[in-house]
Design an enzyme around this catalytic site. Structure first.
Site, PDB file in Angstrom:
ATOM      1  N   SER A 159     -23.578   8.100 -61.808  1.00  0.00           N
ATOM      2  CA  SER A 159     -23.503   8.860 -60.554  1.00  0.00           C
ATOM      3  C   SER A 159     -24.905   9.202 -60.042  1.00  0.00           C
ATOM      4  O   SER A 159     -25.131   9.272 -58.828  1.00  0.00           O
ATOM      5  CB  SER A 159     -22.636  10.112 -60.695  1.00  0.00           C
ATOM      6  OG  SER A 159     -23.257  11.079 -61.499  1.00  0.00           O
ATOM      7  N   ARG A 190     -36.114  -0.710 -82.978  1.00  0.00           N
ATOM      8  CA  ARG A 190     -36.105  -0.034 -81.667  1.00  0.00           C
ATOM      9  C   ARG A 190     -37.315  -0.491 -80.853  1.00  0.00           C
ATOM     10  O   ARG A 190     -37.253  -0.630 -79.635  1.00  0.00           O
ATOM     11  CB  ARG A 190     -36.160   1.485 -81.855  1.00  0.00           C
ATOM     12  CG  ARG A 190     -35.008   2.040 -82.659  1.00  0.00           C
ATOM     13  CD  ARG A 190     -35.120   3.541 -82.773  1.00  0.00           C
ATOM     14  NE  ARG A 190     -34.985   4.155 -81.473  1.00  0.00           N
ATOM     15  CZ  ARG A 190     -33.836   4.363 -80.849  1.00  0.00           C
ATOM     16  NH1 ARG A 190     -32.707   4.012 -81.427  1.00  0.00           N
ATOM     17  NH2 ARG A 190     -33.799   4.914 -79.672  1.00  0.00           N
ATOM     18  N   HIS A 204     -32.407  15.672 -66.872  1.00  0.00           N
ATOM     19  CA  HIS A 204     -31.756  16.370 -67.983  1.00  0.00           C
ATOM     20  C   HIS A 204     -30.891  17.495 -67.402  1.00  0.00           C
ATOM     21  O   HIS A 204     -31.340  18.222 -66.510  1.00  0.00           O
ATOM     22  CB  HIS A 204     -32.831  16.941 -68.908  1.00  0.00           C
ATOM     23  CG  HIS A 204     -32.257  17.595 -70.119  1.00  0.00           C
ATOM     24  ND1 HIS A 204     -31.810  16.871 -71.208  1.00  0.00           N
ATOM     25  CD2 HIS A 204     -32.016  18.898 -70.402  1.00  0.00           C
ATOM     26  CE1 HIS A 204     -31.328  17.706 -72.110  1.00  0.00           C
ATOM     27  NE2 HIS A 204     -31.442  18.938 -71.652  1.00  0.00           N
ATOM     28  N   ASP A 250     -37.496  15.058 -74.196  1.00  0.00           N
ATOM     29  CA  ASP A 250     -37.307  16.078 -73.138  1.00  0.00           C
ATOM     30  C   ASP A 250     -38.506  17.008 -72.988  1.00  0.00           C
ATOM     31  O   ASP A 250     -38.361  18.139 -72.496  1.00  0.00           O
ATOM     32  CB  ASP A 250     -36.041  16.928 -73.396  1.00  0.00           C
ATOM     33  CG  ASP A 250     -34.768  16.112 -73.360  1.00  0.00           C
ATOM     34  OD1 ASP A 250     -34.718  15.122 -72.623  1.00  0.00           O
ATOM     35  OD2 ASP A 250     -33.814  16.463 -74.088  1.00  0.00           O
TER      36      ASP A 250
HETATM   37  C1  GRF Z   1     -26.384  13.393 -66.372  1.00  0.00           C
HETATM   38  O1  GRF Z   1     -25.813  14.624 -66.645  1.00  0.00           O
HETATM   39  C2  GRF Z   1     -27.839  13.401 -66.736  1.00  0.00           C
HETATM   40  O2  GRF Z   1     -28.451  14.646 -66.616  1.00  0.00           O
HETATM   41  C3  GRF Z   1     -27.819  13.003 -68.181  1.00  0.00           C
HETATM   42  O3  GRF Z   1     -26.758  12.071 -68.278  1.00  0.00           O
HETATM   43  C4  GRF Z   1     -25.823  12.293 -67.244  1.00  0.00           C
HETATM   44  C5  GRF Z   1     -25.638  10.995 -66.504  1.00  0.00           C
HETATM   45  O4  GRF Z   1     -24.624  11.037 -65.575  1.00  0.00           O
HETATM   46  N1  GRF Z   1     -29.098  12.523 -68.601  1.00  0.00           N
HETATM   47  P1  GRF Z   1     -24.390   9.808 -64.599  1.00  0.00           P
HETATM   48  O5  GRF Z   1     -24.198   8.558 -65.461  1.00  0.00           O
HETATM   49  O6  GRF Z   1     -25.602   9.669 -63.726  1.00  0.00           O
HETATM   50  O7  GRF Z   1     -23.165  10.126 -63.828  1.00  0.00           O
END
Ligand code: GRF
Length: 207
Positions: free
Chosen positions: A13, A66, A110, A151
């Site tokens: 999203s 990784r 985040h 983070d």
């Molecule tokens: C979001 O809450 C973002 O903060 C976190 O992962 C989620 C991703 O959501 N890092 P989307 O896939 O963008 O809907």
């Protein structure tokens, strides 16, 4: 023209919010690549719907280290001449192999007000559960640069939401997500306009 890669592992999203912002002309940049570590991530479908090139390298069962994985990703980004990487629900911790060559050119979003409620293990519903458990009066979202600490990179933009006593992790997540969709495009706009400077490990937004 600045070329952006959006990395996503799930629904995407935030990717959609960035695509929409690009289409309305909020920033002068082109999302030229959507990358995922999950072959059937919905984010890839969104990319295809908007005719954006998409690439997946499945991380589950990947045979190398990784670092090997990130080396492949780095090569991809360099080959595609990517200027900015936006992590948007990308569920992997990057290694220095990718972070160093792209320092101050990788952003992450985040779902909390960093530096609170960040770090390893603090993702998705874990974040919102912890916020509610701590009886915080507010939460929100943070866009920050990616550095080698999880983070922990300099904060670019934050958006706030109120936390009410009847909020659940789900209702809080929904409110925070709406804020995410506003602040991520704004952070990209600032980057593309050359308004972000990093000095002494802190972001300065130029007027
Ligand atoms: C979001 O809450 C973002 O903060 C976190 O992962 C989620 C991703 O959501 N890092 P989307 O896939 O963008 O809907």
């Amino acid at each position: 023209m600045i070329k952006i890669a959006v990395f996503a592992s799930g629904g995407g999203s935030n990717l959609q919010a960035l695509i929409d912002a690009q289409e309305t002309g909020l920033f002068k940049a082109k999302i030229g690549l959507v990358f995922s570590n999950v072959a059937d991530a919905k984010a890839l479908e969104r990319a295809e719907n908007h005719r954006i090139e998409s690439v997946a390298i499945t991380s589950k069962g990947y045979l190398g280290t990784r670092e090997d994985y990130d080396q492949e990703v780095l090569q991809l980004c360099e080959a595609k001449k990517i200027d900015l990487i936006c992590l948007a629900g990308y569920m992997r911790i990057l290694t220095p192999v990718l972070i160093r060559p792209y320092l101050w050119k990788i952003m992450n979003i985040h779902p909390a007000l960093l530096p609170k409620f960040g770090g390893e293990g603090m993702y998705g519903h874990h974040v919102h559960e912890a916020v509610i458990k701590a009886q915080e009066k507010e939460s929100g979202a943070t866009v920050h640069f990616v550095t080698e600490g999880v983070d922990a990179g300099p904060i670019i933009v934050q958006g706030h939401v109120k936390v009410f006593p009847n909020d659940t992790p789900q209702t809080l997540a929904e409110k925070v997500l709406k804020v995410e969709h506003m602040i991520y495009p704004e952070a990209v706009r600032l980057f593309c306009a050359g308004k972000i400077k990093v000095a002494d490990g802190r972001v300065k937004i130029l007027p």
